[in-house]
Design an enzyme around this catalytic site. Sequence first.
Site, PDB file in Angstrom:
ATOM      1  N   HIS A 150     -52.110  43.130  49.409  1.00  0.00           N
ATOM      2  CA  HIS A 150     -52.977  43.932  49.774  1.00  0.00           C
ATOM      3  C   HIS A 150     -53.618  44.947  49.960  1.00  0.00           C
ATOM      4  O   HIS A 150     -54.364  45.306  50.679  1.00  0.00           O
ATOM      5  CB  HIS A 150     -52.489  43.103  50.760  1.00  0.00           C
ATOM      6  CG  HIS A 150     -51.996  41.310  51.377  1.00  0.00           C
ATOM      7  ND1 HIS A 150     -52.927  40.298  51.044  1.00  0.00           N
ATOM      8  CD2 HIS A 150     -51.343  41.127  51.769  1.00  0.00           C
ATOM      9  CE1 HIS A 150     -52.501  39.482  51.349  1.00  0.00           C
ATOM     10  NE2 HIS A 150     -51.140  39.075  51.745  1.00  0.00           N
ATOM     11  N   ASP A 185     -48.122  33.992  45.309  1.00  0.00           N
ATOM     12  CA  ASP A 185     -47.938  34.542  47.032  1.00  0.00           C
ATOM     13  C   ASP A 185     -49.354  33.329  47.894  1.00  0.00           C
ATOM     14  O   ASP A 185     -50.219  33.456  46.743  1.00  0.00           O
ATOM     15  CB  ASP A 185     -47.750  35.868  47.094  1.00  0.00           C
ATOM     16  CG  ASP A 185     -48.176  35.812  48.234  1.00  0.00           C
ATOM     17  OD1 ASP A 185     -46.401  36.529  48.656  1.00  0.00           O
ATOM     18  OD2 ASP A 185     -49.062  35.259  49.355  1.00  0.00           O
ATOM     19  N   HIS A 187     -51.071  34.033  49.825  1.00  0.00           N
ATOM     20  CA  HIS A 187     -52.027  34.790  49.854  1.00  0.00           C
ATOM     21  C   HIS A 187     -52.921  35.583  48.796  1.00  0.00           C
ATOM     22  O   HIS A 187     -52.521  35.610  48.178  1.00  0.00           O
ATOM     23  CB  HIS A 187     -51.847  35.626  50.956  1.00  0.00           C
ATOM     24  CG  HIS A 187     -50.655  35.537  52.331  1.00  0.00           C
ATOM     25  ND1 HIS A 187     -49.394  35.138  52.048  1.00  0.00           N
ATOM     26  CD2 HIS A 187     -51.839  34.759  53.235  1.00  0.00           C
ATOM     27  CE1 HIS A 187     -48.884  34.736  53.403  1.00  0.00           C
ATOM     28  NE2 HIS A 187     -50.298  34.647  54.195  1.00  0.00           N
ATOM     29  N   ASP A 274     -43.897  32.248  50.055  1.00  0.00           N
ATOM     30  CA  ASP A 274     -44.622  31.937  51.091  1.00  0.00           C
ATOM     31  C   ASP A 274     -45.243  30.461  51.741  1.00  0.00           C
ATOM     32  O   ASP A 274     -45.776  30.396  51.927  1.00  0.00           O
ATOM     33  CB  ASP A 274     -44.793  33.164  51.621  1.00  0.00           C
ATOM     34  CG  ASP A 274     -46.015  33.691  50.902  1.00  0.00           C
ATOM     35  OD1 ASP A 274     -46.347  33.403  49.626  1.00  0.00           O
ATOM     36  OD2 ASP A 274     -46.471  34.502  51.451  1.00  0.00           O
TER      37      ASP A 274
END
Length: 330
Positions: A150, A185, A187, A274
């Site tokens: 991120h 991931d 995200h 995740d």
Amino acid sequence: MIIGHPDCILYDPKHEFDGTALRQYPENPGRISSILAEIGANNLTVEPARDFGNEWVSQLHDSDYIEFLQSVPSDIGEAAPTAFNIGGRITNNSSFYAKLGHYLYDPATPLTTHSYSSAMAAVNCALTAADALLNNQNLTFTVARPPGHHVSYKKGGGYGFFNQAAIAAYYVRRQGKQVSILDLDFHHGNGTQALFYDTDEVQYVSIHGDPEVCYPYYWGYVDEIGESDGKGFTRNYPIGPLSTDDQFMDTLDDAILTVIEYNPDILIVSMGYDTYLKDPIAGMAVTLDGYERMGAALQQFSKVAVILEGGYHVPDLGQCFMKFYKGLKQ
Ligand code: OKP
Ligand code: ZN
């Protein structure tokens, strides 16, 4: 080859603000212990990361941002922004809190005096993993935190402070290799996407939860494909936040074809567990078997560095890691 660094467990904030209340920080050193326990149980060993100094971090992150992370006051505890800079200014004399809201983009990534050391250790792990592929290794894994996908040029957040996958990709590109980053991931890796959005030097391909409902919310739509020289070299595959193994694998097959078109010498995987069905903060419906299938699907690439990003079901995280490892290794 599996790579780690002792400083990865130093950063240990206790809480995050989840929008309503403080809760136990999900991105904690227990994640590393869970994976190390499983590595030990399988009689595998972890090699220490080498120190690459500041050179490569400075290529992808702003020097004032790096300096800010290095000079966190020792009495600050766990600091999160009280205001974000959405278009105003800071000066050299701006206070710590003024800079905090300038250099972070979300309220759930506490800055502590150890943020820098752990983020730097994660960078060294990723660089060691990538560098080994330039020598005699074909498959490397990092067991490192905090995650980094991120993080963009001068904004930390999403539990991280430096973008180790992007730095590793940039490093191998500078050694003359073609490189793709495949981000699995849960995200979207908005930081990685931003760092390479206008260049064809690194391909970025991501599968992630639909941004209309999933953090980081504002990036990762299918029509984000890069711009100017980078047009076509970013590719996004948003999927339903409750996707199953079969649904994830269908999308992974498409994403792999996109990577094959680019024909990289080296594949860097931003790997998050995740998507796991029991993940406490995200979670699709991916099972342990799903991670083995993902690993097996990536066997066709000749040189792969797997960089750890998210995965917050601490008790099962080691097993998730090991399933993916075995799927890819066989
Ligand atoms: C980092 B990585 C969800 C809140 C999300 C931040 C998540 C950062 C994830 N309710 N807060 O991509 O695993
Ligand atoms: Zn994640």
